[in-house]
Design a protein around this motif. Structure first.
Motif: not given
Lengths: 340, 340
Positions: B152, B160, B321
């Motif tokens: 990440y 991510f 993400s």
DNA sequence: TTGCTAAATGTAAGCGCTTACAAGTCTATC
DNA sequence: GATAGACTTGTAAGCGCTTACATTTAGCAA
């Protein structure tokens, strides 16, 4: 998301000012194209970032250079390891491996098999032989060679590349009995849809019978593949009267789980209780006491399976099964029963 | 082996006395076909043992309901577990998962990515973000959504779904330093082509710097993912003068290997030497002493990654993400340094 | 019955690629 | 310079499927 504009063979052909046939030849049999043309074509290929559409290729060429494997689960280290070795050989042969997992469910496995076949798998790796006959029929109708791994049987039904789970388990049990144990328990893996787990139970029973003990005294518990379940199972077995002095486990994970739990219950291993595993995964030598188990050549099995598959594809040869050897690895968790 | 005679759509159509279009509809949108016809068609389908040719379908329909995943290796339990969870969600959504492994080689990974794309993967699961930009370009040219998992970063380059390896490692190292350790060693996983391994090293360095220690005193050894290599590395670190009192490991396997070897060298853990891991795989709680490590929600990560992928495919949504939390699991292998 | 709409089914045009066969281009020989 | 023979390249027919569009059939109101 839609493909904005994926270049096709035709785009490349136009760019390079040749026919699509020539581009195709550059990619598949470069020696048939004169160097100058080839260079020009390959330049266009990379300029356009072209890569061939697999489906179209498979459709036109009727082969895919793809091997499929269906394993019960990736979460089991033994399959992972065998598959890794399998994959290495597959790559060496210029083919690609496609993996699917069935979660030990027969219906899902069937779906996955059909799926891989529909995707054009040229051959298949299967685990164990416990599945519906119609699947085997399907494969043979389609002329798709397959190998049954992790199992071995002395018949010609399939091309086996594996080991004899039953006699391996029997060997271990025999060793236990010969050490003097008479009260034996077993923690087996789930036997449903799993011939390996079943065979291991049968093997233990074989040894018991052969040594003149009573099979009915063998208490078998089935448990899921986890430390915790192995622990729960051992707790149950230890509550039995008379209490077993040795516990055979269907795999190493159950064995380690059982061992830890027993120890946390204040039981000395192996002085008060012997425990054995099956598979010889790495964790066996890292726990305390280290685990006596059965060594299985997982990597070698994967390699051999792949080689057999390629041999079958090459020569349409009939099944040439491979019987791999296993052996007991004596470590610390097995000893004679306590003198009572 | 050649396919003896695989039935096609047309064969089914002839058998059922309908057009190929109707057969196709029966299979793909049954509600568009009146029941009576449908029954007749499906009967023919099963009588003939028909299953659709995937390549042809993909070619005509321009979608495959296939998700691809490229993982470094199947032999690493953390990927196996995450992937299993990933697969569950994929199945729930009626799609199929295709897995390929790259053996931590960038060239192979690229090949595998292109391969899966050529096979019509609608979306991709990638591990880590350490790869050539041209691959990301390729994917975006093709409009293929992908998720970068196990990593990440706080930027918008990719979608991510992972955790911050760097700050997690930093947290662990900080804990060690706060216990009073000043001589720290590190056994890292191989950092080549592996941003997770690199970030973990960086995180440890962050903590050291932040606590006013000297980064140059940190001795880092890289080791392959195996117990044995962890053992070799620890042996080397222990030969250093001054000898470290704590060793941070880049993953649990190295940590356990290190711990076993240290103990076999007569070193008490944690009294004389503290050791920590990363990942929190099952083996951590089964070794003695149990391993202090960083818990990573692998299963949750797999699930989340799959969901994100489907969301992206559905709505062409921009990357959303997910930052998953990790935390230190305190067990027995970490303690204050010995009073010297 | 007729006419109209809606539902069911059929027709046929590709999807992107391979490959048999046709056509074209050289080279070498007479 | 003509011609066979050997390469190289092009042409075009599918591979098995989906789907837009055309056609047929069924259902129903007038």
């Amino acid at each position: 998301m839609k493909n904005p504009s994926v270049p096709t063979l035709e785009d490349v052909a136009r760019e390079a000012n040749v026919s699509t046939a020539t581009v195709s030849r550059c990619l598949n049999s470069p020696e048939k194209v004169v160097e100058k043309t080839r260079e020009r074509v390959l330049a266009s290929v990379s300029r356009l970032g072209y890569s061939p559409n697999f489906g179209a290729r498979a459709l036109a060429a009727k082969r895919t250079d793809t091997i499929g494997a269906i394993i019960p689960t990736m979460e089991n280290a033994i399959f992972a390891r065998g598959l890794q070795a399998f994959q290495e050989v597959v790559s060496e042969n210029g083919a690609t491996l496609l993996v699917a997992s069935s979660a030990y469910r027969q219906d899902l496995e069937e779906t996955q098999i059909r799926n891989l076949v529909a995707r054009g798998a040229d051959a298949l790796l299967l685990i164990g032989d416990d599945r519906d006959d119609k699947i085997y029929e399907f494969l043979s109708n389609r002329g798709i060679p397959y190998v049954v791994a992790w199992s071995y049987r002395d018949d010609d039904n399939h091309c086996f590349v594996g080991f004899d789970n039953r006699s391996a388990a029997k060997e271990m049990a025999a060793k236990i009995i010969e050490l003097g144990h008479t009260r034996i328990g077993m923690i087996a893996g789930l036997t449903r849809n799993n011939d390996r787990a079943r065979d291991r139970v049968l093997g233990v029973k074989d040894a018991i019978t052969e040594h003149g003990l009573n099979v009915d005294d063998l208490h078998v518990i089935e448990a899921e593949y986890s430390f915790a379940e192995g622990g729960n199972a051992v707790e149950h077995l230890l509550s039995l009267a008379p209490r077993p002095t040795a516990i055979v486990c269907g795999n190493d994970i159950l064995a380690v789980g059982a061992m830890k739990r027993a120890r946390s219950l204040g039981i000395q291993i192996p002085d008060q209780l012997s425990i054995t595993g099956f598979d010889d995964i790495e964790v066996c030598s890292v726990v305390e006491p280290s685990l006596t188990t059965i060594h299985v050549p997982h990597r070698n099995m994967g390699k051999t399976a792949a080689k057999s598959l390629f041999a079958m594809m090459e020569s349409e040869a009939i099944c040439a099964s491979s019987h791999l050897e296993t052996y007991v690895v004596e470590r610390q968790s097995l000893a004679a029963p306590p003198k009572s």
